[in-house]
Every structure is written in structure tokens, then in C-alpha cells.
Motif scaffolding. Sequence first.
Motif, PDB file in Angstrom:
ATOM      1  N   ASN A  63       0.866  -1.103   0.063  1.00 31.55           N
ATOM      2  CA  ASN A  63       0.107  -0.029  -0.075  1.00 31.55           C
ATOM      3  C   ASN A  63       0.618   1.282   0.179  1.00 31.55           C
ATOM      4  O   ASN A  63       0.449   1.945  -0.540  1.00 31.55           O
ATOM      5  N   ARG A  64       1.980   1.387   0.599  1.00 32.43           N
ATOM      6  CA  ARG A  64       2.808   2.477   0.921  1.00 32.43           C
ATOM      7  C   ARG A  64       4.117   2.148   0.633  1.00 32.43           C
ATOM      8  O   ARG A  64       5.076   3.150   0.588  1.00 32.43           O
ATOM      9  N   ILE A  65       4.686   1.137   0.182  1.00 31.48           N
ATOM     10  CA  ILE A  65       6.092   0.830  -0.016  1.00 31.48           C
ATOM     11  C   ILE A  65       6.221  -0.140  -1.166  1.00 31.48           C
ATOM     12  O   ILE A  65       5.251  -1.134  -1.400  1.00 31.48           O
TER      13      ILE A  65
END
Length: 135
Positions: A70-72
Amino acid sequence: MMTAGPLVFTPDKRTHFRVPFTRTVKVRIQDKVHGQFAARNLSLGGVFLEGAVNVPVGEECRLELHETGNRISFIYTIRGKILRKEAGGVGIKFTGMAENCFMFLQTMILYSSDDPIQTAEHFLEEFAPAPVSIC
């Protein structure tokens, strides 16, 4: 691109358990991208890539696995060697990787296993330290 049959690990002439692995793997040879290929199965010792991987047996290569969250995002790089070729693809033996990549592979194998406890026990047996003898 799943293989038919049960997902339970069964030892055979190979030294590592295999699990279905349906990701795309980028293959580099001599720092040039050779292509992206679908993986069929994975073990701690290697991977089978499907398709016309036009590389001779014995050739050294570098594999890239892309993992996006999701973020990385991560790119895991693995050194390998083409071990065998057949009509459907190539078997690649892993020859080196960073520790975080090894842990990622263990995690992928545990999550893909029908029996993660047996798989974890196999990991412990396979990578147990050798006994020390005192002279």
C-alpha cells in the motif's frame, strides 16, 4: 497459471520444497534485461520460469522480484544460474541473495503452503547449525 494437483509439500529428488508461485520475474543477463517471465513454482533453492527463456544452461543471471504494498515497494534481487531447460521454460538455481530477500522467500513459501507448520519445521531442519566437535 496454477499447477494442477495438491499444494502439499512432498520431498522428491530436490532438496527444497516447492510451492506454486504466480508472479512475474525480470531476468537480467550481463546487466541487460532479457525479459519478464511468469514463475510457476518457487523454493528456497530456485524458481521455474515459464516461457521461451532463450538462455543456455549454465548461464549466470540476476532475477528481480517486485513486491508492491500500500505504501512501499521493494525490488528483491537474486543471483542465479540456469540449471535446466525444457519446452515449457527454465529451472533457475539461486546462487546468492541478501538476507531480507531470503526472509521474503521463506514468507512466500510459508503463505503458499497447505501446512505452514511442517514447512517451518523443514526450514529449521534444513538450516540448523552443524554440530560442533571438540577435539
